[in-house]
Design a protein around this motif. Structure first.
Motif, short mmCIF file in Angstrom:
data_model
loop_
_atom_site.label_atom_id
_atom_site.label_comp_id
_atom_site.label_asym_id
_atom_site.label_seq_id
_atom_site.Cartn_x
_atom_site.Cartn_y
_atom_site.Cartn_z
N ARG A 51 -20.54 81.20 28.23
CA ARG A 51 -21.20 81.86 27.12
C ARG A 51 -21.28 80.90 25.93
N GLY A 52 -21.99 81.35 24.87
CA GLY A 52 -22.25 80.47 23.73
C GLY A 52 -23.60 79.80 23.97
N ALA A 53 -24.44 79.79 22.92
CA ALA A 53 -25.85 79.41 23.11
C ALA A 53 -26.03 78.03 23.78
N PRO A 54 -25.46 76.95 23.22
CA PRO A 54 -25.71 75.64 23.86
C PRO A 54 -25.14 75.57 25.28
N HIS A 144 -16.51 82.91 12.71
CA HIS A 144 -16.72 84.17 13.43
C HIS A 144 -17.14 83.83 14.85
N CYS A 145 -16.64 84.59 15.81
CA CYS A 145 -16.95 84.38 17.24
C CYS A 145 -16.33 83.06 17.71
N ASN A 146 -16.86 82.50 18.79
CA ASN A 146 -16.41 81.18 19.24
C ASN A 146 -17.61 80.26 19.29
N ALA A 147 -17.60 79.27 18.42
CA ALA A 147 -18.64 78.24 18.42
C ALA A 147 -17.94 76.90 18.60
N LEU A 150 -15.99 75.54 24.13
CA LEU A 150 -16.29 76.51 25.19
C LEU A 150 -17.74 76.99 25.10
N ALA A 151 -18.27 77.04 23.88
CA ALA A 151 -19.61 77.56 23.67
C ALA A 151 -20.69 76.49 23.76
N THR A 152 -20.27 75.23 23.91
CA THR A 152 -21.26 74.14 23.83
C THR A 152 -21.05 73.05 24.87
N VAL A 153 -20.07 73.21 25.73
CA VAL A 153 -19.62 72.20 26.72
C VAL A 153 -18.52 71.32 26.12
N GLY A 156 -18.31 71.65 20.23
CA GLY A 156 -18.63 72.86 19.48
C GLY A 156 -19.70 72.60 18.45
N THR A 157 -20.10 73.70 17.78
CA THR A 157 -21.01 73.56 16.64
C THR A 157 -20.20 73.82 15.37
N ALA A 158 -19.85 75.09 15.11
CA ALA A 158 -19.04 75.38 13.92
C ALA A 158 -17.68 74.69 13.97
N LEU A 183 -13.87 89.89 21.63
CA LEU A 183 -12.76 89.08 21.09
C LEU A 183 -12.91 87.58 21.35
N GLN A 184 -14.14 87.07 21.21
CA GLN A 184 -14.34 85.64 21.40
C GLN A 184 -13.55 84.82 20.38
N GLY A 185 -13.36 85.36 19.17
CA GLY A 185 -12.58 84.64 18.16
C GLY A 185 -11.11 84.62 18.53
N VAL A 222 -20.36 79.14 10.84
CA VAL A 222 -20.59 79.84 12.11
C VAL A 222 -21.60 79.05 12.93
N GLY A 223 -21.76 79.42 14.19
CA GLY A 223 -22.82 78.87 15.02
C GLY A 223 -24.03 79.78 14.95
N ALA A 224 -24.98 79.59 15.85
CA ALA A 224 -26.18 80.44 15.88
C ALA A 224 -26.72 80.49 17.29
N ASP A 225 -27.45 81.55 17.58
CA ASP A 225 -28.11 81.70 18.88
C ASP A 225 -29.60 81.42 18.79
N ALA A 234 -30.05 84.38 14.18
CA ALA A 234 -29.25 85.36 14.94
C ALA A 234 -27.93 84.71 15.33
N ASN A 235 -26.87 85.48 15.20
CA ASN A 235 -25.56 85.04 15.70
C ASN A 235 -24.78 86.30 16.04
N LYS A 236 -23.57 86.10 16.53
CA LYS A 236 -22.73 87.21 16.99
C LYS A 236 -22.68 88.36 15.98
N ILE A 237 -22.73 89.57 16.50
CA ILE A 237 -22.70 90.76 15.67
C ILE A 237 -21.52 90.67 14.68
N ALA A 301 -25.15 92.82 20.64
CA ALA A 301 -24.29 91.64 20.73
C ALA A 301 -24.51 90.67 19.56
N PHE A 302 -25.64 90.83 18.86
CA PHE A 302 -25.99 89.87 17.80
C PHE A 302 -26.54 90.62 16.60
N ASP A 303 -26.58 89.93 15.45
CA ASP A 303 -27.35 90.44 14.32
C ASP A 303 -28.13 89.28 13.71
O1 MRU Z 1 -22.15 86.62 23.27
P1 MRU Z 1 -21.70 85.21 23.09
O2 MRU Z 1 -20.22 85.04 23.18
O3 MRU Z 1 -22.44 84.24 23.98
O4 MRU Z 1 -22.12 84.86 21.60
C1 MRU Z 1 -21.91 83.56 21.12
C2 MRU Z 1 -22.22 83.41 19.69
O5 MRU Z 1 -22.71 84.29 19.02
C3 MRU Z 1 -21.98 82.04 19.11
O6 MRU Z 1 -21.62 82.13 17.78
C4 MRU Z 1 -23.29 81.25 19.22
O7 MRU Z 1 -23.75 81.25 20.55
C5 MRU Z 1 -23.14 79.87 18.75
S1 MRU Z 1 -22.24 78.93 19.91
C6 MRU Z 1 -22.11 77.37 19.44
#
Ligand code: MRU
Length: 339
Positions: A51-54, A144-147, A150-153, A156-158, A183-185, A222-225, A234-237, A301-303
Motif C-alpha cells: 500500500r501507499g501510492a508510490p 498522518h498515515c504512513n508515507a 513501506l509506502a514507496t519501496v 518514503g515521501t513525508a 492504523l497505518q500511522g 504528509v504524503g499524497a495519493d 488527496a491523501n489518507k482520510i 479511505a481518502f479526503d
Molecule cells: O490506503 P493507503 O494506506 O494506501 O493510503 C496511503 C496514504 O494515504 C499515503 O499517505 C499516501 O499514499 C502517500 S504514500 C507516500
C-alpha cells in the motif's frame, strides 16, 4: 544510544517472483509473501498487503511484468485488472502504463519495471535531501498515515526528509497520528521510525489539534495519493482536518511526493475519485466489534485538501509553493515532449 536497524524495503523482484512485505501483519510479524501471477499482485494491492501510492505504482509495474511472463497477450486487459484495484492513487496508473507501453512497443517489460522502481526510489531519496533543511529549525513534526519506505519501496515521501535530517545528526521528534481505521500511522510509521531510532510518539487522530494548539508541533508533513494542477490533493482520510488545524495555528503544512503523484491533467481536486472501503474495516469483526450490527457506516479511505492550506510541495526538484505548481508542471510536460 538508540537502537538502529537498516531501513526497510517494501518489495523486491527477482527471477519471476515479486516478494512483498505483508503490511497487514506489521508490526507484530514480519512476513514476506511471494507473488508470481498478475492476480496475486492485484489481490495484494486490493487488500493493502502492499500500500501507499508510490509503492502500489511499483507493484503495478511488476504486476504487468508477471502478466507478460504468464503468457498474457493482451497488455490492455492486464492493465485494466490492476487499475480496478484502487482508484485514488494516480501512481498506480503511471507504474502500470510505464510497463504497458514498453510491452506494447515490443520492448523488454522487465527492464521497464526495473527502471520504474529505480525512478521512484531515486526521486524519494531526492525528496529527502530537498526536504531535510525544512526541519532543522522545526524539529517537532506531525505526520498522518504512513508515507515511509513501506509506502514507496525505499526512503518514503513525508518520512524521507525526516530520515535524512536524522542521518545528518538533527534531533527530531515525530508526532504519529494513529490513522483510523487501519492504523497505518500506529502500526507502520511508528515501526519504521522505531527501527531507525527516530524519537516519536503515537497519538490518537483526534489529539493532533490539541498538540498543535499547545505549541508542541512545529510543522506537519504528509504524503499524497493524487495532486491536481492547482495543488488540491488527496491523501489518507483525516488529512484535510490536520491541514485546517495547522493553518488555524500558523503551523507550516508540507506535502511530499514524487512526480508520479502529480496529475497534471486534472485541474483541481473536485472530481478526484475517493475510494470507499469495506464496512468491516471500521466495524469489525477482525478484532472486536466496534459498531452495532445494524448501524450503517461510511468508510472513505481518502479526503481532498484544498491547495490553500499547503505551504509547499516537497518534490525531487525543490519545494514548490502551490501558486507555482501549474508553471512547474507545464515546464516538465514541455521538457518531456521535446525529448
Ligand atoms: O490506503 P493507503 O494506506 O494506501 O493510503 C496511503 C496514504 O494515504 C499515503 O499517505 C499516501 O499514499 C502517500 S504514500 C507516500
Amino acid at each position: 544510544m538508540a537502537r538502529s536497524l537498516p531501513p526497510v524495503r517494501a518489495l523486491e523482484y527477482r527471477h519471476g517472483t515479486l516478494r512483498v512485505l505483508d503490511q497487514r501483519a506489521l508490526p507484530g510479524r514480519v512476513v514476506w509473501l511471494r507473488l508470481r501471477r498478475l492476480a496475486d499482485v492485484a489481490q495484494a494491492i486490493r487488500t493493502l498487503t502492499v500500500r501507499g501510492a508510490p509503492a502500489i505504482g511499483v507493484a503495478g509495474a511488476y504486476g504487468m511484468l508477471l502478466a507478460f511472463r504468464e503468457g498474457c497477450r493482451d497488455p490492455q486487459r492486464a492493465a485494466r485488472t490492476l487499475l480496478a484495484t484502487r482508484p485514488t492513487a494516480v501512481d498506480l496508473s503511471v507504474g502500470v502504463e510505464a510497463v504497458r507501453a514498453a510491452w506494447a512497443a515490443g520492448e523488454d517489460p522487465e527492464a521497464a519495471a526495473e527502471a520504474y522502481r529505480h525512478r521512484v526510489v531515486e526521486e524519494c531519496h531526492r525528496i529527502g535531501r530537498v526536504g531535510a533543511p525544512l526541519f532543522e529549525r522545526r524539529p517537532r513534526v506531525l505526520t498522518h498515515c504512513n508515507a515511509g519506505a513501506l509506502a514507496t519501496v525505499e526512503w518514503g515521501t513525508a518520512l524521507a526528509p525526516l530520515r535524512v535530517a536524522h542521518q545528518q545528526g538533527h534531533r527530531l521528534f515525530v508526532w504519529v497520528d494513529e490513522t483510523r481505521p487501519l492504523l497505518q500511522g500506529a502500526r507502520l510509521t511508528a515501526w519504521e521510525l522505531g527501527r531507525e531510532g527516530i524519537a516519536h510518539a503515537v497519538i490518537t487522530d483526534n489529539a493532533a489539534g490539541h498538540f498543535m494548539r499547545s505549541g508542541e508541533v512545529d510543522a506537519v508533513i504528509v504524503g499524497a495519493d493524487r495532486i491536481a494542477r492547482n495543488g488540491d490533493f488527496a491523501n489518507k482520510i483525516g488529512t484535510y482536518e490536520k491541514a485546517v488545524v495547522a493553518h488555524e495555528n500558523g503551523i507550516p503544512f508540507y506535502v511530499a511526493a514524487p512526480w508520479s503523484t502529480f496529475d497534471a491533467g486534472r485541474a483541481d481536486g473536485r472530481r478526484i475519485p475517493v475510494e470507499e472501503r469495506d464496512r468491516e474495516e471500521l466495524a469489525g469483526p477482525r478484532t472486536r466489534r466496534t459498531v452495532p450490527r445494524n448501524s450503517p457506516v461510511r468508510n472513505p479511505a481518502f479526503d481532498v485538501t484544498p491547495a490553500r492550506y499547503v505551504r509547499g510541495f516537497v518534490t525531487p526538484d525543490g519545494v514548490i509553493p502551490p501558486g507555482r505548481l501549474p508553471g512547474w508542471l507545464a515546464r516538465r510536460a514541455a521538457a518531456q515532449k521535446s525529448g
